[in-house]
Design a protein around this motif. Structure first.
Motif, PDB file in Angstrom:
ATOM      1  N   LEU A  88       0.914  -1.151  -0.057  1.00 33.92           N
ATOM      2  CA  LEU A  88       0.098   0.044  -0.153  1.00 33.92           C
ATOM      3  C   LEU A  88       1.022   1.155   0.031  1.00 33.92           C
ATOM      4  O   LEU A  88       0.474   2.054  -0.735  1.00 33.92           O
ATOM      5  CB  LEU A  88      -1.027   0.066   1.334  1.00 33.92           C
ATOM      6  N   SER A  91       2.895   1.416  -3.484  1.00 31.81           N
ATOM      7  CA  SER A  91       2.100   1.749  -4.481  1.00 31.81           C
ATOM      8  C   SER A  91       1.754   3.202  -4.542  1.00 31.81           C
ATOM      9  O   SER A  91       1.542   3.722  -5.494  1.00 31.81           O
ATOM     10  CB  SER A  91       0.845   0.941  -4.749  1.00 31.81           C
ATOM     11  N   VAL A  92       1.040   3.501  -3.543  1.00 34.46           N
ATOM     12  CA  VAL A  92       0.576   5.124  -3.236  1.00 34.46           C
ATOM     13  C   VAL A  92       1.723   6.089  -3.379  1.00 34.46           C
ATOM     14  O   VAL A  92       1.674   7.198  -4.277  1.00 34.46           O
ATOM     15  CB  VAL A  92       0.099   5.296  -2.047  1.00 34.46           C
TER      16      VAL A  92
END
Length: 733
Positions: A88, A91-92
């Motif tokens: 998470l 990717s962000v």
């Protein structure tokens, strides 16, 4: 560069320099990460939220500034936060950082790139608009392509930021997961290369094909949708059916026959189309007669006695028809049948996307099928909706060639190429010509100095040119034809004997039955085409005047190649029509020939350029022929010799332009033209001299000054010139 851009660039350079000077590249290494893994794990376990936030910010900064170390940071995400949180966070953060780099590149460089390479940028934008997400996804899925280059390159395109964000996020997920998952086993990794084995890279390459496969599937579904409700024939009579025997249709049929396809050409009237029968060929024949008349009338320019021009206008028109008859065999049915084309005469209309109904001129009807069909039905003169015009029995470029008597008072509507060519020709043949133009100058597509030179010659030829005049009505007054006009808020009355209308053209689409197959036409009657010249259906094509945007014979032939080749081989590969180098000539006296950008277009588009001008009154051949009026203008990027556009105004302008057209097409600059031997004395020397004017303006001043001193020293004229100042003072003493 604007101040905000300079400030941003300075900030970026300072941050990057600080990163390097403070040892950033040494910190973001696999060895350093493994060395401190235990201590970092201990600290992170007590400050998870803070650690994740700091990690994400560092990742964003590294990605946004294109700094080295993103791969190691991705491994760290898995090592310190595990698969779920690490995936998470990475990717962000990677998507945010990539988007910032995208936006910064756009802010700093996009405007400059568009000014200097407008045509290239336009083509890239068209591709991005159509297939940008597919291309971006492919690049993201294959780790061979450096992500920081993708960020910067995409920022220079017209892709929307939101599209870039979601495509990047989705396409980077597979690779991100592999790296994060590998990071959970950080202790067993000896190098980053261990993660990306040859087998894994091959798998990613296959994964990168997914967007292309998706594109194929989408295209297949689109075809299924557009063909829904139609039954495709099991077999076909022809590989290609061509509707229309003008320039575009003839070239399409010729290409098909040349590659041994079975092709039929359907023409309802005369082969050769407008160009042969009512356009290029007859108008140039008439213009030639008019130029000879002007030469006789002004023979004193050449040391001869000027003579009054006499003769029968009927004989002039007979010669025009003889010229048509001599050219006609080039476009004749016999010639094309010998090439392998079935030439049919009749009206064709669509029954389905693959089937035409042909009503032959002899009365019988048949239906023909083909895998692909080309619409090349050309255009016709358009009459403006002015009250009373039809009652004047107006002349157009279509019916002009049937007249036998020269109009004494000819009113010409329109100041475009056709109107100008014919207005001047009739004036030189003895008609009293009044030319009306709604705008403020003739040839509005050209630069103002071009229009001004043409206007001056027209006035010298005795034409009464009325600019900013709008015709509101035609009527008969006391047995005389009268045009009622508005000019500067006042009414103007102009009497005439015949009116020639040259205010535009409309496409020929009546009777084709396009509505039966759901193909809508534009207000001009033209059909909307894609970049590959196809219509609504991938197997239907259009080219020439019926397709636009150019209404030139050579443009029609150019488009016809794409229509024919894509129609025959489009299942394997499709070619997009290339309009980058499109020349045209207006055959007035002086001729006006142009290719590429005009000076006005460059200004309107904000394209920085230099303008080099060469006046033809300096050309020996022009002086010898007493044709020393006109000029050449060449547009180039600042400091470069690459040709963005060229215009030639003067005698033989069309022939002179060919050299600039060839140079633009094949990427040759003015230095190449200057370095080419041109025979003397010729008109084409003017192209070399124009290149010489550019070279003169870009001569290296400092080098030339040094050379001047060197030559002076070698002559012994000033041996002190190159000695140090102190030595010179001692010598003087």
């Amino acid at each position: 560069m604007a101040k905000p851009k300079l400030i941003l660039l300075a900030v970026i350079l300072i941050v990057v320099a600080a990163f390097v000077l403070l040892g950033g590249p040494g910190l973001l290494t696999l060895e350093n990460l493994q060395r401190h893994q235990a201590s970092l794990d201990q600290w992170i376990s007590g400050h998870l939220l803070l650690a994740a936030s700091v990690y994400a910010l560092i990742y964003v900064a590294v990605t946004a500034l294109s700094l080295p170390g993103a791969s190691v940071l991705t491994l760290a995400g898995g090592a310190f936060f595990g698969n779920a949180v690490g995936l998470l966070a990475v990717s962000v953060a990677s998507t945010i950082g990539a988007s910032i780099a995208f936006a910064v590149a756009r802010f700093l460089l996009q405007d400059t790139l568009r000014r200097r390479n407008s045509n290239t940028v336009r083509r890239i934008d068209e591709g991005v608009k159509k297939d940008g997400p597919f291309y971006l996804a492919t690049l993201r899925l294959v780790p061979v392509f450096p992500f920081f280059l993708i960020n910067l390159a995409m920022g220079l395109t017209s892709m929307r930021l939101w599209t870039y964000v979601w495509v990047s996020w989705a396409a980077m997920l597979p690779g991100t997961f592999i790296y994060v998952n590998a990071g959970t086993q950080l202790g067993q990794i000896e190098s980053v290369g261990d993660i990306m084995s040859a087998e894994l890279l091959f798998s990613f390459a296959l994964l990168g094909l997914f967007p292309l496969m998706a594109k194929f599937v989408v295209a297949f579904l689109r075809r299924r949708r557009v063909y829904a409700g139609w039954q495709k024939p099991a077999s076909f009579d022809y590989n290609l059916l061509v509707i229309g025997g003008g320039s575009a249709g003839l070239v399409s049929a010729y290409i098909a026959a040349a590659v041994k396809a079975r092709v039929a050409l359907i023409e309802k009237d005369r082969m050769g189309g407008d160009c042969l029968n009512t356009g290029c060929v007859p108008s140039k024949a008439l213009i030639r007669s008019a130029r000879v008349a002007d030469t006789l009338r002004h023979a004193d320019r050449y040391g001869l006695d000027s003579v009054p021009v006499t003769g029968s206008f009927k004989r002039i028109m007979d010669r025009v028809r003889e010229v048509i008859a001599r050219v006609e065999p080039h476009d004749s049915p016999d010639r094309y049948r010998a090439l392998g084309v079935d030439c049919l005469f009749g009206q064709a209309s669509f029954v389905s996307p693959w089937e035409l109904e042909v009503r032959h001129n002899d009365g019988h009807t048949e239906r023909l099928t083909a895998r692909s069909i080309v619409v090349a039905t050309g255009g016709k003169p358009a009459l403006p909706p002015v009250p009373g015009l039809v009652d004047m029995n107006p002349l157009t470029s279509e019916n002009l060639w049937q007249i036998e008597e020269r109009p004494e008072r000819l009113l010409v509507l329109g100041g475009g190429p056709i109107g100008c060519e014919l207005a001047q020709a009739f004036a030189r043949l003895g008609s009293q010509v009044t030319q009306l133009e709604r705008g403020d100058r003739l040839l509005s597509r050209e630069d103002a100095d071009v229009s001004s030179m043409v206007l001056s010659q027209f006035q010298a030829d005795g034409l009464d040119v009325r600019l900013n005049h709008s015709v509101v009505a035609f009527r008969m007054e006391e047995g005389e034809k009268v045009a009622c006009c508005e000019h500067a808020g006042e009414s103007v009355r102009i009497a005439f004997d015949q009116v020639l209308v040259a205010t535009g053209r409309a496409a020929n689409t009546e009777g084709l039955g396009l509505e039966r197959i759901g193909v809508e036409t534009l207000p001009s009657g033209a059909v909307p085409v894609e970049d590959d010249m196809s219509l609504r259906y991938p197997n239907l094509f259009a080219c020439g005047d019926v397709a636009g945007p150019y209404q030139f014979t050579h443009a029609a032939a150019h488009q016809a190649w794409y229509a024919a080749v894509n129609g025959l081989f489009g299942q394997f590969r499709r070619f997009r029509v290339d309009y980058r180098v499109m020349p045209w000539v207006t055959f007035t006296s002086p001729e006006v020939a142009r290719v590429g950008l005009s000076e006005a277009e460059a200004q309107d588009r904000g394209i920085a350029c230099e303008v080099t001008r060469y006046d033809l009154n300096d050309l020996d051949r022009a002086i010898a022929e007493s044709e020393d009026r006109g000029f050449i203008k060449v547009l180039t990027p600042p400091g470069k010799d690459r040709i963005l556009g060229a215009v030639v105004v003067g005698a033989h302008a069309g022939e002179i332009l060919a050299e600039f057209t060839l140079a633009m097409k094949h990427g040759l600059g003015l230095n190449k033209i200057l370095g080419t031997i041109h025979p003397y004395p010729t008109w084409n020397e003017s192209a070399k001299f124009a290149a010489g004017e550019w070279k003169k303006a870009h001569a290296p001043g400092t080098v030339l000054r040094l050379l001047e001193k060197l030559h002076a020293w070698r002559r012994g004229a000033d041996r002190n010139a190159l000695r140090p100042r102190k030595d010179r003072q001692d010598s003087d003493a």
